[in-house]
Design a protein around this motif. Structure first.
Motif, PDB file in Angstrom:
ATOM      1  N   GLU A 149       0.789  -1.233   0.000  1.00 44.93           N
ATOM      2  CA  GLU A 149       0.000   0.000   0.000  1.00 44.93           C
ATOM      3  C   GLU A 149       0.817   1.277   0.000  1.00 44.93           C
ATOM      4  O   GLU A 149       0.319   2.340  -0.384  1.00 44.93           O
ATOM      5  CB  GLU A 149      -0.965   0.004   1.197  1.00 44.93           C
ATOM      6  N   PHE A 150       2.086   1.224   0.403  1.00 45.87           N
ATOM      7  CA  PHE A 150       2.823   2.485   0.534  1.00 45.87           C
ATOM      8  C   PHE A 150       3.004   3.182  -0.812  1.00 45.87           C
ATOM      9  O   PHE A 150       2.981   4.410  -0.882  1.00 45.87           O
ATOM     10  CB  PHE A 150       4.191   2.282   1.186  1.00 45.87           C
ATOM     11  N   GLY A 151       3.197   2.411  -1.872  1.00 50.87           N
ATOM     12  CA  GLY A 151       3.352   3.033  -3.184  1.00 50.87           C
ATOM     13  C   GLY A 151       2.146   3.871  -3.569  1.00 50.87           C
ATOM     14  O   GLY A 151       2.285   4.939  -4.170  1.00 50.87           O
ATOM     15  N   VAL A 152       0.960   3.415  -3.193  1.00 51.63           N
ATOM     16  CA  VAL A 152      -0.267   4.162  -3.506  1.00 51.63           C
ATOM     17  C   VAL A 152      -0.364   5.399  -2.616  1.00 51.63           C
ATOM     18  O   VAL A 152      -0.807   6.461  -3.058  1.00 51.63           O
ATOM     19  CB  VAL A 152      -1.499   3.264  -3.328  1.00 51.63           C
ATOM     20  N   VAL A 153       0.043   5.271  -1.356  1.00 46.32           N
ATOM     21  CA  VAL A 153       0.066   6.434  -0.464  1.00 46.32           C
ATOM     22  C   VAL A 153       1.032   7.492  -1.004  1.00 46.32           C
ATOM     23  O   VAL A 153       0.727   8.687  -1.009  1.00 46.32           O
ATOM     24  CB  VAL A 153       0.468   6.013   0.962  1.00 46.32           C
ATOM     25  N   ALA A 154       2.196   7.044  -1.469  1.00 45.02           N
ATOM     26  CA  ALA A 154       3.163   7.983  -2.056  1.00 45.02           C
ATOM     27  C   ALA A 154       2.598   8.638  -3.309  1.00 45.02           C
ATOM     28  O   ALA A 154       2.820   9.835  -3.552  1.00 45.02           O
ATOM     29  CB  ALA A 154       4.468   7.251  -2.386  1.00 45.02           C
ATOM     30  N   ALA A 155       1.862   7.879  -4.107  1.00 46.74           N
ATOM     31  CA  ALA A 155       1.238   8.448  -5.306  1.00 46.74           C
ATOM     32  C   ALA A 155       0.223   9.523  -4.928  1.00 46.74           C
ATOM     33  O   ALA A 155       0.120  10.567  -5.589  1.00 46.74           O
ATOM     34  CB  ALA A 155       0.561   7.347  -6.117  1.00 46.74           C
ATOM     35  N   LEU A 156      -0.521   9.292  -3.856  1.00 46.19           N
ATOM     36  CA  LEU A 156      -1.472  10.297  -3.374  1.00 46.19           C
ATOM     37  C   LEU A 156      -0.733  11.561  -2.938  1.00 46.19           C
ATOM     38  O   LEU A 156      -1.181  12.684  -3.226  1.00 46.19           O
ATOM     39  CB  LEU A 156      -2.291   9.730  -2.215  1.00 46.19           C
ATOM     40  N   ALA A 157       0.392  11.397  -2.258  1.00 47.42           N
ATOM     41  CA  ALA A 157       1.184  12.551  -1.835  1.00 47.42           C
ATOM     42  C   ALA A 157       1.700  13.335  -3.041  1.00 47.42           C
ATOM     43  O   ALA A 157       1.691  14.570  -3.040  1.00 47.42           O
ATOM     44  CB  ALA A 157       2.356  12.093  -0.962  1.00 47.42           C
ATOM     45  N   VAL A 158       2.121  12.632  -4.077  1.00 44.72           N
ATOM     46  CA  VAL A 158       2.585  13.303  -5.294  1.00 44.72           C
ATOM     47  C   VAL A 158       1.437  14.066  -5.942  1.00 44.72           C
ATOM     48  O   VAL A 158       1.595  15.218  -6.376  1.00 44.72           O
ATOM     49  CB  VAL A 158       3.175  12.276  -6.286  1.00 44.72           C
ATOM     50  N   ALA A 228       7.699   7.578   9.031  1.00 44.59           N
ATOM     51  CA  ALA A 228       7.760   6.567   7.977  1.00 44.59           C
ATOM     52  C   ALA A 228       7.351   7.150   6.632  1.00 44.59           C
ATOM     53  O   ALA A 228       7.955   6.831   5.597  1.00 44.59           O
ATOM     54  CB  ALA A 228       6.860   5.389   8.329  1.00 44.59           C
ATOM     55  N   GLY A 229       6.336   8.009   6.637  1.00 43.79           N
ATOM     56  CA  GLY A 229       5.919   8.637   5.377  1.00 43.79           C
ATOM     57  C   GLY A 229       7.011   9.491   4.779  1.00 43.79           C
ATOM     58  O   GLY A 229       7.272   9.443   3.572  1.00 43.79           O
ATOM     59  N   ALA A 230       7.682  10.284   5.609  1.00 42.53           N
ATOM     60  CA  ALA A 230       8.772  11.121   5.122  1.00 42.53           C
ATOM     61  C   ALA A 230       9.921  10.274   4.603  1.00 42.53           C
ATOM     62  O   ALA A 230      10.479  10.535   3.531  1.00 42.53           O
ATOM     63  CB  ALA A 230       9.251  12.053   6.241  1.00 42.53           C
ATOM     64  N   ALA A 231      10.283   9.228   5.353  1.00 43.18           N
ATOM     65  CA  ALA A 231      11.384   8.361   4.934  1.00 43.18           C
ATOM     66  C   ALA A 231      11.049   7.616   3.645  1.00 43.18           C
ATOM     67  O   ALA A 231      11.900   7.463   2.757  1.00 43.18           O
ATOM     68  CB  ALA A 231      11.710   7.362   6.041  1.00 43.18           C
ATOM     69  N   ASN A 282      -2.460   6.031  10.414  1.00 46.67           N
ATOM     70  CA  ASN A 282      -1.273   5.693   9.620  1.00 46.67           C
ATOM     71  C   ASN A 282      -1.372   6.204   8.190  1.00 46.67           C
ATOM     72  O   ASN A 282      -0.419   6.767   7.650  1.00 46.67           O
ATOM     73  CB  ASN A 282      -1.054   4.179   9.640  1.00 46.67           C
ATOM     74  N   LEU A 283      -2.521   6.021   7.568  1.00 46.87           N
ATOM     75  CA  LEU A 283      -2.681   6.485   6.189  1.00 46.87           C
ATOM     76  C   LEU A 283      -2.610   8.010   6.110  1.00 46.87           C
ATOM     77  O   LEU A 283      -1.933   8.566   5.242  1.00 46.87           O
ATOM     78  CB  LEU A 283      -4.015   5.984   5.620  1.00 46.87           C
ATOM     79  N   ALA A 284      -3.291   8.688   7.027  1.00 45.17           N
ATOM     80  CA  ALA A 284      -3.276  10.156   7.029  1.00 45.17           C
ATOM     81  C   ALA A 284      -1.892  10.692   7.355  1.00 45.17           C
ATOM     82  O   ALA A 284      -1.408  11.643   6.709  1.00 45.17           O
ATOM     83  CB  ALA A 284      -4.304  10.683   8.033  1.00 45.17           C
ATOM     84  N   GLY A 285      -1.230  10.089   8.342  1.00 46.54           N
ATOM     85  CA  GLY A 285       0.101  10.555   8.719  1.00 46.54           C
ATOM     86  C   GLY A 285       1.118  10.380   7.615  1.00 46.54           C
ATOM     87  O   GLY A 285       1.922  11.286   7.350  1.00 46.54           O
ATOM     88  N   MET A 286       1.101   9.242   6.955  1.00 42.84           N
ATOM     89  CA  MET A 286       2.046   9.012   5.854  1.00 42.84           C
ATOM     90  C   MET A 286       1.787   9.957   4.691  1.00 42.84           C
ATOM     91  O   MET A 286       2.727  10.484   4.085  1.00 42.84           O
ATOM     92  CB  MET A 286       1.955   7.561   5.392  1.00 42.84           C
ATOM     93  N   THR A 287       0.522  10.169   4.374  1.00 40.81           N
ATOM     94  CA  THR A 287       0.199  11.070   3.262  1.00 40.81           C
ATOM     95  C   THR A 287       0.636  12.494   3.559  1.00 40.81           C
ATOM     96  O   THR A 287       1.274  13.147   2.719  1.00 40.81           O
ATOM     97  CB  THR A 287      -1.313  11.041   2.978  1.00 40.81           C
TER      98      THR A 287
END
Length: 316
Positions: A149-158, A228-231, A282-287
């Motif tokens: 799931e992290f790749g999708v969270v990163a895509a949302l951040a982008v 973790a989201g920043a890293a 976790n999802l909100a914090g990583m995003t």
């Protein structure tokens, strides 16, 4: 970074001369008429990571993205003296450079979804549910690593950083559908296990010293999610994919989904709310951390790195 370009013949001289004049570009090879789809001339070269965004931006303005072709790949090692001298001509450090075109392309790939994504997320959630039943920290770590799931969270951040509504919508949709499917299938599996007498409510409500944190979020849950989201975003933009493993085993998204599915199937309301809160935190914090990290990277690169090639500009 290695670039393979297909250039329309009427622009070959301009592109070739510009690349040769740029001291941050080396190993330039031109193959006239070698390309057939699309047709044109092939130019290959190696570009310092710090200069890649500038070079790609300039190539985009020359129409190569629409009328030609641009392929980008990392170079594993460049032990020649010429490569070292080329690197000295580029300002900044390679790890600090963000190749925005590659970041965006990767984000769209992650947000596109696939059967593999749904399968891995479902399997990871089921492993997490077993971890809850057996109170196994090892299985919790295994579930974290398997979860995609992290790749999708990163895509949302982008998408949020670059204000791309389509990418944001795709990412949110994939996260919602992925976790919904994984939780439903895991809950069904839990009901079947209950029917054959493998598990009961006590497996969830009993003291779980190794996995009890999953359904009891606290301030540290938010702290870990942000870190973790920043890293994770930094490891992707810096081209250090190995660092993502550490991110995978630090966030509690998949374990929370497993606990949520199990608690729903066995109907333990207290755990349902706690696991859902852990998943959301976790999802909100990583995003949020991913967005802040990307914004800082854009600001630092634009403000403090001097671009040396005349006429080039970074386009995110």
């Amino acid at each position: 970074m290695h670039l393979r370009l297909i250039v329309p013949s009427d622009r070959t001289d301009r592109v070739l001369n510009t690349l040769v004049a740029d001291q941050r570009v080396t190993s330039i090879v031109a193959l006239p008429g070698a390309a057939h789809r699309p047709s044109g001339d092939v130019i290959e070269c190696d570009v310092t990571r710090e200069a890649t965004s500038d070079v790609l931006s300039w190539l985009k303005k020359q129409g190569l993205y629409d009328e030609g072709s641009v392929a980008l790949s990392p170079v594993g090692a460049t032990p020649s003296r010429n490569a070292r001298e080329t690197e000295k001509a580029a300002p900044g450090a390679p790890d600090d450079a963000v190749i925005w075109d590659a970041v965006v392309d990767q984000a769209y790939n992650e947000a596109s979804g696939s059967w593999a994504y749904y399968t891995f997320l479902t399997l990871a959630t089921m492993i997490a549910a077993v971890a809850v039943v057996t109170d196994s920290s090892i299985l919790v770590v295994g579930a974290m690593v398997v979860g995609p799931e992290f790749g999708v969270v990163a895509a949302l951040a982008v998408g949020l950083t670059l204000r791309r509504k389509g990418l944001c919508w795709q990412s949110v949709r994939l996260l919602v559908l992925g976790f919904a499917l994984a939780i439903v299938l895991t809950a069904i599996a839990a009901l079947l296990a209950r029917a054959v007498g493998w598990i009961d409510t006590e497996n969830v409500t009993a003291a779980r010293p190794l996995t009890g944190f999953i359904w009891r979020p606290d301030k540290w849950s938010a702290v870990v999610a942000v870190l973790a989201g920043a890293a994770g975003v930094l490891s992707q933009t810096a081209g250090r994919a190995n660092a993502l493993v550490g991110v995978f085993i630090s966030v509690t998204t998949v374990p929370a989904a497993g606990d949520l599915a199990l608690s729903t199937a066995l109907w333990v309301p207290d755990h349902i709310g706690g696991a859902a809160a852990q998943l959301g935190i976790n999802l909100a914090g990583m995003t949020a951390a991913g967005v802040v990290t990307l914004l800082l990277q854009r600001f630092i690169w634009r403000q403090y790195i001097v671009r040396r090639r005349p006429g080039a500009s970074v386009e995110a």
